[in-house]
Design a protein around this motif. Sequence first.
Motif, PDB file in Angstrom:
ATOM      1  N   GLY A 172       0.838  -1.202   0.000  1.00  0.00           N
ATOM      2  CA  GLY A 172       0.000   0.000   0.000  1.00  0.00           C
ATOM      3  C   GLY A 172       0.865   1.240   0.000  1.00  0.00           C
ATOM      4  N   PHE A 173       0.644   2.120   0.975  1.00  0.00           N
ATOM      5  CA  PHE A 173       1.347   3.390   1.039  1.00  0.00           C
ATOM      6  C   PHE A 173       2.060   3.566   2.375  1.00  0.00           C
ATOM      7  CE2 PHE A 173      -2.046   4.113  -2.005  1.00  0.00           C
ATOM      8  CZ  PHE A 173      -1.450   4.870  -2.996  1.00  0.00           C
ATOM      9  N   THR A 174       3.161   4.299   2.345  1.00  0.00           N
ATOM     10  CA  THR A 174       3.802   4.798   3.547  1.00  0.00           C
ATOM     11  C   THR A 174       4.403   6.157   3.208  1.00  0.00           C
ATOM     12  OG1 THR A 174       5.294   4.273   5.387  1.00  0.00           O
ATOM     13  CG2 THR A 174       6.067   3.731   3.164  1.00  0.00           C
ATOM     14  N   VAL A 175       5.003   6.811   4.207  1.00  0.00           N
ATOM     15  CA  VAL A 175       5.572   8.145   4.015  1.00  0.00           C
ATOM     16  C   VAL A 175       7.073   8.092   4.250  1.00  0.00           C
ATOM     17  CG1 VAL A 175       5.528  10.568   4.738  1.00  0.00           C
ATOM     18  CG2 VAL A 175       3.412   9.222   4.742  1.00  0.00           C
ATOM     19  N   SER A 176       7.826   8.789   3.422  1.00  0.00           N
ATOM     20  CA  SER A 176       9.282   8.844   3.525  1.00  0.00           C
ATOM     21  C   SER A 176       9.746  10.269   3.269  1.00  0.00           C
ATOM     22  CB  SER A 176       9.924   7.906   2.492  1.00  0.00           C
ATOM     23  OG  SER A 176      11.322   8.092   2.414  1.00  0.00           O
ATOM     24  N   MET A 199      13.399   9.060  -7.099  1.00  0.00           N
ATOM     25  CA  MET A 199      14.434   9.605  -7.964  1.00  0.00           C
ATOM     26  C   MET A 199      14.447  11.127  -7.917  1.00  0.00           C
ATOM     27  SD  MET A 199      16.221   7.151  -8.977  1.00  0.00           S
ATOM     28  CE  MET A 199      17.306   8.134 -10.033  1.00  0.00           C
ATOM     29  N   ALA A 200      13.359  11.742  -7.447  1.00  0.00           N
ATOM     30  CA  ALA A 200      13.302  13.199  -7.307  1.00  0.00           C
ATOM     31  C   ALA A 200      13.967  13.683  -6.017  1.00  0.00           C
ATOM     32  CB  ALA A 200      11.851  13.667  -7.351  1.00  0.00           C
ATOM     33  N   LYS A 201      14.434  12.764  -5.163  1.00  0.00           N
ATOM     34  CA  LYS A 201      15.180  13.066  -3.925  1.00  0.00           C
ATOM     35  C   LYS A 201      14.342  13.736  -2.842  1.00  0.00           C
ATOM     36  CE  LYS A 201      19.935  13.376  -5.533  1.00  0.00           C
ATOM     37  NZ  LYS A 201      21.171  14.189  -5.496  1.00  0.00           N
ATOM     38  N   GLY A 202      13.042  13.678  -2.934  1.00  0.00           N
ATOM     39  CA  GLY A 202      12.174  14.293  -1.936  1.00  0.00           C
ATOM     40  C   GLY A 202      10.848  14.638  -2.566  1.00  0.00           C
ATOM     41  N   GLY A 203       9.954  15.228  -1.775  1.00  0.00           N
ATOM     42  CA  GLY A 203       8.636  15.596  -2.269  1.00  0.00           C
ATOM     43  C   GLY A 203       8.679  16.741  -3.260  1.00  0.00           C
ATOM     44  N   VAL A 204       7.511  17.127  -3.743  1.00  0.00           N
ATOM     45  CA  VAL A 204       7.415  18.210  -4.712  1.00  0.00           C
ATOM     46  C   VAL A 204       8.000  19.504  -4.158  1.00  0.00           C
ATOM     47  CG1 VAL A 204       5.786  19.652  -6.013  1.00  0.00           C
ATOM     48  CG2 VAL A 204       5.428  17.190  -5.880  1.00  0.00           C
ATOM     49  N   GLU A 205       7.883  19.702  -2.834  1.00  0.00           N
ATOM     50  CA  GLU A 205       8.358  20.935  -2.220  1.00  0.00           C
ATOM     51  C   GLU A 205       9.871  21.011  -2.121  1.00  0.00           C
ATOM     52  OE1 GLU A 205       6.549  23.567  -1.480  1.00  0.00           O
ATOM     53  OE2 GLU A 205       4.761  22.573  -2.245  1.00  0.00           O
ATOM     54  N   GLY A 206      10.593  19.904  -2.409  1.00  0.00           N
ATOM     55  CA  GLY A 206      12.049  19.991  -2.403  1.00  0.00           C
ATOM     56  C   GLY A 206      12.735  18.773  -1.841  1.00  0.00           C
ATOM     57  N   VAL A 207      14.056  18.777  -1.927  1.00  0.00           N
ATOM     58  CA  VAL A 207      14.884  17.664  -1.457  1.00  0.00           C
ATOM     59  C   VAL A 207      14.660  17.425   0.034  1.00  0.00           C
ATOM     60  CG1 VAL A 207      17.264  16.883  -1.118  1.00  0.00           C
ATOM     61  CG2 VAL A 207      16.631  18.066  -3.224  1.00  0.00           C
ATOM     62  N   GLY A 208      14.424  16.165   0.388  1.00  0.00           N
ATOM     63  CA  GLY A 208      14.243  15.811   1.793  1.00  0.00           C
ATOM     64  C   GLY A 208      12.868  16.096   2.352  1.00  0.00           C
ATOM     65  N   PRO A 210       8.802  15.314   2.791  1.00  0.00           N
ATOM     66  CA  PRO A 210       8.056  14.050   2.807  1.00  0.00           C
ATOM     67  C   PRO A 210       7.245  13.811   1.528  1.00  0.00           C
ATOM     68  CG  PRO A 210       7.802  15.213   4.890  1.00  0.00           C
ATOM     69  CD  PRO A 210       8.449  16.169   3.943  1.00  0.00           C
ATOM     70  N   PHE A 211       7.088  12.535   1.198  1.00  0.00           N
ATOM     71  CA  PHE A 211       6.311  12.097   0.044  1.00  0.00           C
ATOM     72  C   PHE A 211       5.800  10.697   0.329  1.00  0.00           C
ATOM     73  CE2 PHE A 211      10.750  11.072  -0.512  1.00  0.00           C
ATOM     74  CZ  PHE A 211      10.754   9.746  -0.913  1.00  0.00           C
ATOM     75  N   LEU A 212       4.900  10.219  -0.492  1.00  0.00           N
ATOM     76  CA  LEU A 212       4.366   8.868  -0.355  1.00  0.00           C
ATOM     77  C   LEU A 212       5.195   7.884  -1.163  1.00  0.00           C
ATOM     78  CD1 LEU A 212       0.582   9.682  -0.804  1.00  0.00           C
ATOM     79  CD2 LEU A 212       1.603   8.804   1.292  1.00  0.00           C
ATOM     80  N   VAL A 213       5.464   6.727  -0.572  1.00  0.00           N
ATOM     81  CA  VAL A 213       6.010   5.584  -1.306  1.00  0.00           C
ATOM     82  C   VAL A 213       4.883   4.572  -1.428  1.00  0.00           C
ATOM     83  CG1 VAL A 213       7.715   3.726  -1.328  1.00  0.00           C
ATOM     84  CG2 VAL A 213       8.322   5.965  -0.382  1.00  0.00           C
ATOM     85  N   ALA A 214       4.653   4.086  -2.640  1.00  0.00           N
ATOM     86  CA  ALA A 214       3.571   3.123  -2.870  1.00  0.00           C
ATOM     87  C   ALA A 214       4.123   1.814  -3.404  1.00  0.00           C
ATOM     88  CB  ALA A 214       2.558   3.690  -3.849  1.00  0.00           C
ATOM     89  N   TYR A 215       3.705   0.721  -2.792  1.00  0.00           N
ATOM     90  CA  TYR A 215       3.943  -0.604  -3.339  1.00  0.00           C
ATOM     91  C   TYR A 215       2.610  -1.064  -3.909  1.00  0.00           C
ATOM     92  CZ  TYR A 215       4.867  -5.573  -3.829  1.00  0.00           C
ATOM     93  OH  TYR A 215       4.996  -6.833  -4.338  1.00  0.00           O
ATOM     94  N   ALA A 216       2.547  -1.212  -5.226  1.00  0.00           N
ATOM     95  CA  ALA A 216       1.270  -1.438  -5.911  1.00  0.00           C
ATOM     96  C   ALA A 216       1.224  -2.814  -6.553  1.00  0.00           C
ATOM     97  CB  ALA A 216       1.059  -0.356  -6.967  1.00  0.00           C
ATOM     98  N   ASP A 217       0.033  -3.207  -6.971  1.00  0.00           N
ATOM     99  CA  ASP A 217      -0.146  -4.438  -7.737  1.00  0.00           C
ATOM    100  C   ASP A 217       0.140  -4.161  -9.206  1.00  0.00           C
ATOM    101  OD1 ASP A 217      -1.255  -5.732  -5.421  1.00  0.00           O
ATOM    102  OD2 ASP A 217      -3.122  -4.656  -5.829  1.00  0.00           O
TER     103      ASP A 217
END
Length: 365
Positions: A172-176, A199-208, A210-217
């Motif tokens: 599902g989802f988690t935050v990193s 690969m973007a090294k962080g969320g839309v707001e910048g390096v480091g 938070p963003f969502l990591v998704a493990y999907a089907d």
Amino acid sequence: MKKSFLRLSALFVLGLSLATVTFTSCSSDDSGVYNVAIDKGTLTTLTFQELVIDPQVETQGAVFTWFDHTVNSVISKEAVLKHAFQTPGEHKISLKIERGNKVELYTYSIQVGKSDDFDQVRLNLTDFDLTEGIETAGGRIWKNTFTEDMPLNTSIFSFNHNAMTEWKVWYGFTVSNSKDNSNQLEAEGGWVNNQWGSMAKGGVEGVGKPFLVAYADHKPDASVLQPGVEIEVENFSAVVTLDDTNRYKAVSTAVAISPWSYYGITEGDDYATKFKTGDYFALQVYGVGADMKLTSSAPVTHYFVDFRNGEHTVSKDWNTVDLSSLGEVKYLLFFLETTDRNAQGYANTALYFTMDQLTVNPITE
């Protein structure tokens, strides 16, 4: 988690000629020169759009102060005002220009209308607390990533998450907030211990950030997702559920490729094969309504990697995906599709992606 709004940028450059009216003091102290406030009239703009006012005055030796009396706050100390108003309505602002003992004052009335996106709700993870999170390469992940039956909720969004604690397995989802995007194949623990980057090294707001990591089907057979047939959303890994306070239309989301997927595609690994002409790796997004049926005849498709038809697209950046064709949704289902599959049809490419700034629009009657 506060409600956040999608920002748009539009430029209104207003060259305003300022003719000052000065009065010299009649007292014994003739060193002071004072101005009355000059009314510069009414201007219009929209929420979240950048308003630019250039007074076109000499800046040498001058101190500028722009003040919004409606919110009782200084909004700029620059000669040219560049400001996006966050709330609609009338804003009374003033410009004070100080040159030694001379003060010039100008006032403006700004009529701020609602932009089309004013009521939109956008996922904002910038304040997501990861201080007690699990350490990983380049940052931390949500402390409950490996906790069974632990919901991941923020604002109006509920992100499917589950785990088998004993086996350190999750889906599902988690935050990193990991800023690492290196190839972890030969690192200690390999990709299993270091699956949390973007690969973007962080969320839309910048390096480091938070963003969502998704493990999907992997995208299922077409017979599983048929228009007009009720969908059992609980059968899938990467599902987002919207709350019941409103009805919502899908708007957009930002997505970026996971390092595990990226390096498997570009270099290959123990399972994945380096992509060749004709291969692709794509995200498929379906909308499901409150009636548990698909909201559109076709999913939204975004290609992270596309080597078809003479293309050689491999994006490492955040990309905004338009979800508006999905219409009114209660659930959003995310699947990944790769051309690198084994003989049994299972994906060799790691089925991960990263996501941020999911946006929906409440439906008002």
